[in-house]
Design an enzyme around this catalytic site. Structure first.
Site, PDB file in Angstrom:
ATOM      1  N   HIS A  17       0.846  -1.204   0.000  1.00 31.10           N
ATOM      2  CA  HIS A  17       0.000   0.000   0.000  1.00 31.10           C
ATOM      3  C   HIS A  17       0.878   1.251   0.000  1.00 31.10           C
ATOM      4  O   HIS A  17       0.618   2.212  -0.730  1.00 31.10           O
ATOM      5  CB  HIS A  17      -0.874   0.056   1.262  1.00 31.10           C
ATOM      6  CG  HIS A  17      -1.934  -0.999   1.366  1.00 31.10           C
ATOM      7  ND1 HIS A  17      -2.143  -1.729   2.508  1.00 31.10           N
ATOM      8  CD2 HIS A  17      -2.869  -1.418   0.484  1.00 31.10           C
ATOM      9  CE1 HIS A  17      -3.151  -2.564   2.323  1.00 31.10           C
ATOM     10  NE2 HIS A  17      -3.607  -2.404   1.097  1.00 31.10           N
ATOM     11  N   LYS A  41     -18.306  -5.716   8.227  1.00 25.83           N
ATOM     12  CA  LYS A  41     -17.094  -6.536   8.359  1.00 25.83           C
ATOM     13  C   LYS A  41     -16.550  -6.351   9.766  1.00 25.83           C
ATOM     14  O   LYS A  41     -16.739  -5.307  10.371  1.00 25.83           O
ATOM     15  CB  LYS A  41     -16.024  -6.046   7.377  1.00 25.83           C
ATOM     16  CG  LYS A  41     -16.006  -6.745   6.041  1.00 25.83           C
ATOM     17  CD  LYS A  41     -14.683  -6.409   5.358  1.00 25.83           C
ATOM     18  CE  LYS A  41     -14.611  -6.927   3.943  1.00 25.83           C
ATOM     19  NZ  LYS A  41     -13.379  -6.472   3.275  1.00 25.83           N
ATOM     20  N   ARG A  90      -2.023  -6.139  -8.312  1.00 21.99           N
ATOM     21  CA  ARG A  90      -0.896  -7.018  -7.976  1.00 21.99           C
ATOM     22  C   ARG A  90      -0.680  -8.080  -9.040  1.00 21.99           C
ATOM     23  O   ARG A  90       0.427  -8.331  -9.479  1.00 21.99           O
ATOM     24  CB  ARG A  90      -1.147  -7.714  -6.626  1.00 21.99           C
ATOM     25  CG  ARG A  90      -0.994  -6.798  -5.448  1.00 21.99           C
ATOM     26  CD  ARG A  90      -1.520  -7.433  -4.209  1.00 21.99           C
ATOM     27  NE  ARG A  90      -2.926  -7.758  -4.359  1.00 21.99           N
ATOM     28  CZ  ARG A  90      -3.702  -8.199  -3.393  1.00 21.99           C
ATOM     29  NH1 ARG A  90      -3.216  -8.413  -2.200  1.00 21.99           N
ATOM     30  NH2 ARG A  90      -4.971  -8.449  -3.627  1.00 21.99           N
ATOM     31  N   SER A 128      -3.173  -7.544   3.115  1.00 22.38           N
ATOM     32  CA  SER A 128      -3.408  -7.353   4.555  1.00 22.38           C
ATOM     33  C   SER A 128      -3.836  -8.669   5.185  1.00 22.38           C
ATOM     34  O   SER A 128      -3.462  -8.973   6.329  1.00 22.38           O
ATOM     35  CB  SER A 128      -4.512  -6.315   4.775  1.00 22.38           C
ATOM     36  OG  SER A 128      -4.117  -5.075   4.260  1.00 22.38           O
TER      37      SER A 128
END
Ligand code: PNS
Length: 158
Positions: A17, A41, A90, A128
């Site tokens: 990040h 969440k 990515r 993460s």
């Protein structure tokens, strides 16, 4: 003045990040890092913890500010006066989800575009959730997250 918004969960912020933030800050005059507050969440870090970790690790970059948002990203982008969304890509596995999100945001708000920064190869596998998993089982995370947050991640699993 060119402005961009870099949204995400950042639970926690990773070196991947940070690399995207640094590169976005070289490309745009101002970058808003926007942390999603999503009550459905159960994040590892509260939104205020995520914001303060991001503030700390971006304190060396003058044209970055860290805010949080709830609800639709495009609405928050408009509130901030931004019409460019930055996301990191990515690998090909990210592409479908990212394309869907970019096209949804474009459908919701045609004046907002998404630009992608390819993640540095050294962080192409990093997420993460991987960091959380490694820390949970006591593995080393110093290659994956900024130094100042390493102990904060381990503390969550004490
Ligand atoms: O770091 P993440 O979890 O991949 O980030 C996802 C994020 C926060 C960018 C995305 O979930 C989001 O923008 N959520 C806000 C709700 C929204 O605007 N949804 C419509 C676009 S799919």
């Amino acid at each position: 003045m060119t402005k961009a918004i870099y949204p995400g969960s950042f639970d926690p912020v990773t070196l991947g990040h940070l690399s995207i933030i640094e590169r976005a800050a070289e490309t745009f005059d101002e970058v808003v890092v926007a942390v999603l507050k999503n009550d459905s969440k159960q994040p590892l870090f509260s939104v205020s913890e995520r914001v303060s970790m991001l503030e700390k690790v971006t304190s060396h970059i003058e044209n970055v500010k860290v805010l949080h948002f709830e609800g639709l990203l495009v609405n928050f982008a408009k509130e901030c006066g931004v019409n460019t969304i930055v996301r990191g890509l990515r690998a090909i596995t990210d592409f479908e989800y990212e394309l869907q999100m970019a096209q949804t945001n474009k459908a919701l708000s045609p004046d907002i575009d998404t630009v992608f920064f390819t993640t540095d190869v050294e962080y192409s596998y990093l997420s993460s959730s991987t960091v959380r998993e490694i820390a949970k089982f006591g593995g080393e995370i110093d290659k994956f997250v900024p130094k100042s947050i390493i102990s904060k991640v381990y503390d969550k699993y004490k």
